[in-house]
Design a protein around this motif. Structure first.
Motif, mmCIF file in Angstrom:
data_model
loop_
_atom_site.group_PDB
_atom_site.id
_atom_site.type_symbol
_atom_site.label_atom_id
_atom_site.label_comp_id
_atom_site.label_asym_id
_atom_site.label_seq_id
_atom_site.Cartn_x
_atom_site.Cartn_y
_atom_site.Cartn_z
ATOM 1 N N GLY A 53 0.817 -1.207 0.000
ATOM 2 C CA GLY A 53 0.000 0.000 0.000
ATOM 3 C C GLY A 53 0.852 1.258 0.000
ATOM 4 O O GLY A 53 0.497 2.266 -0.629
ATOM 5 N N LEU A 54 2.000 1.202 0.686
ATOM 6 C CA LEU A 54 2.905 2.350 0.740
ATOM 7 C C LEU A 54 3.543 2.607 -0.614
ATOM 8 O O LEU A 54 3.509 3.727 -1.138
ATOM 9 C CB LEU A 54 3.985 2.106 1.799
ATOM 10 N N PHE A 55 4.152 1.541 -1.204
ATOM 11 C CA PHE A 55 4.874 1.708 -2.457
ATOM 12 C C PHE A 55 3.953 1.749 -3.682
ATOM 13 O O PHE A 55 4.243 2.441 -4.657
ATOM 14 C CB PHE A 55 5.891 0.578 -2.640
ATOM 15 N N GLY A 56 2.854 1.002 -3.645
ATOM 16 C CA GLY A 56 1.995 0.894 -4.813
ATOM 17 C C GLY A 56 0.916 1.949 -4.922
ATOM 18 O O GLY A 56 0.395 2.177 -6.024
ATOM 19 N N LEU A 75 -4.984 4.102 1.229
ATOM 20 C CA LEU A 75 -5.905 5.163 1.637
ATOM 21 C C LEU A 75 -5.552 5.697 3.019
ATOM 22 O O LEU A 75 -5.589 6.919 3.262
ATOM 23 C CB LEU A 75 -7.334 4.629 1.628
ATOM 24 N N LEU A 76 -5.172 4.803 3.920
ATOM 25 C CA LEU A 76 -4.787 5.232 5.277
ATOM 26 C C LEU A 76 -3.551 6.129 5.232
ATOM 27 O O LEU A 76 -3.461 7.115 5.967
ATOM 28 C CB LEU A 76 -4.520 4.006 6.157
ATOM 29 N N ILE A 127 -5.657 -6.436 -4.310
ATOM 30 C CA ILE A 127 -5.781 -5.038 -4.708
ATOM 31 C C ILE A 127 -6.659 -4.270 -3.725
ATOM 32 O O ILE A 127 -6.380 -3.112 -3.385
ATOM 33 C CB ILE A 127 -6.340 -4.940 -6.143
ATOM 34 N N LYS A 128 -7.719 -4.902 -3.264
ATOM 35 C CA LYS A 128 -8.618 -4.257 -2.309
ATOM 36 C C LYS A 128 -7.873 -3.845 -1.046
ATOM 37 O O LYS A 128 -8.005 -2.699 -0.577
ATOM 38 C CB LYS A 128 -9.774 -5.201 -1.949
ATOM 39 N N TRP A 129 -7.076 -4.761 -0.500
ATOM 40 C CA TRP A 129 -6.364 -4.452 0.734
ATOM 41 C C TRP A 129 -5.178 -3.515 0.501
ATOM 42 O O TRP A 129 -4.850 -2.696 1.362
ATOM 43 C CB TRP A 129 -5.902 -5.744 1.402
ATOM 44 N N VAL A 130 -4.546 -3.618 -0.660
ATOM 45 C CA VAL A 130 -3.455 -2.698 -0.988
ATOM 46 C C VAL A 130 -3.981 -1.263 -1.018
ATOM 47 O O VAL A 130 -3.366 -0.345 -0.454
ATOM 48 C CB VAL A 130 -2.816 -3.064 -2.344
#
Length: 299
Positions: free
Chosen positions: A75-78, A195-196, A187-190
């Motif tokens: 999530g950070l990098f993508g 978002l956070l 993808i949903k969790w990424v």
């Protein structure tokens, strides 16, 4: 050619077209209507909602606690670092520059894979990496400034290069998750984690955007970035990955500068210089040597 393979290639062509148009659409929205980080937050919110809706009722696996850190990094990098750097860079540079720099991504994947995954590098790959890096540095260095940060355009190019590096890291981090969990669930969790991360940086810009000045055209272009560039592009890539290899999927990134440049020139938004053409040539040659030359010789 098998019908499923044809459909996969059509899907990848559509993704390249979407990303090519995105360089122009996103830059227009950021031209006084929405700041980059606010735009990223809008994109993350919209895409997260759409992915959660699509994932409802589909097969899902229980996420292991040991994988949560990998989802967080993805999530950070993508999403967060990747998109913030891209939009901040695109606001300062041109669509042509941004699309050219993004083609260095496969080279960055090779370098990072060698460092992180200990994959070997042949001499052709090393030459390709050097050529691609030279092209990117030439493009970023602008018109001879000693300090890259003296030029706003060069700073934008540098941000886009950081974006490409971040996305390369994302591809390495997310690869084991794609093998372990359904792609839509990944993808949903990424995007959930992304978002956070984006929320505290983009909330102020999204809230203070001059919504009263938005026209139907601006709403449509912002909607295109959220719905097509984020949601449909990811879904089409997932669909294609079921049929063709990840190498084939990544190869379609080289069409993005073609589409972005074509649209920019047709609309009179940009002009391509000899320096940009030369830098693009070095990057394409470097990518070809690093990824495809040996493969083409064998065939």
């Amino acid at each position: 050619m098998d019908r499923s393979i044809k459909n996969a290639h059509f899907a990848l062509l559509a993704v390249a077209l979407i990303y090519g148009v995105n360089y122009i659409m996103a830059k227009e929205v950021m031209n006084g209507f929405l700041e980059p980080r606010g735009f990223i937050l809008l994109r993350a919110i919209g895409a997260s909602i759409l992915f959660w809706i699509v994932h409802r009722g589909t097969a899902a696996k229980r996420i292991e606690k040991s994988d949560i850190w990998r989802f967080a990094l993805a999530g950070l990098f993508g999403v967060a670092l990747n998109q913030i750097m891209f939009f901040e860079g695109l606001q300062r540079t041109t669509p042509i520059n941004a699309s050219i720099i993004m083609t260095i991504n496969p080279i960055l994947v090779l370098v990072l894979s060698a460092i992180v995954l200990k994959e070997g590098l042949g001499w052709l790959k090393i030459v390709g990496i050097a050529l691609g890096a030279s092209g990117a540095i030439w493009l970023i260095s602008g018109k001879g400034e000693v300090d890259l940060l003296n030029s706003d355009t060069s700073l934008g190019n540098l941000f886009v290069l950081i974006n490409a590096t971040s996305y390369a890291l994302y591809l390495i981090v997310v690869k084991p998750l794609m093998k372990k969990y359904p792609p839509i669930q990944v993808i949903k969790w990424v995007f959930g984690f992304g978002l956070l991360y984006v929320l505290p940086f983009g909330a102020g810009q999204l809230y203070s955007a001059p919504w009263e000045t938005w026209t139907v055209s601006i709403y449509a272009q912002a909607g295109f970035v959220v719905v097509f560039t984020t949601f449909f592009a990811y879904l089409l890539n997932v669909y294609a990955l079921k049929t063709v290899s990840s190498t084939t999927v990544s190869a379609y990134i080289y069409l993005q500068p073609v589409f972005a440049t074509s649209f920019s020139l047709m609309l009179g938004l940009d002009m391509i210089s000899w320096r940009e053409a030369g830098a693009a040539g070095l990057i394409f040659l470097g990518v070809y040597l690093a990824n495809f030359y040996k493969r083409s010789v064998r065939s």
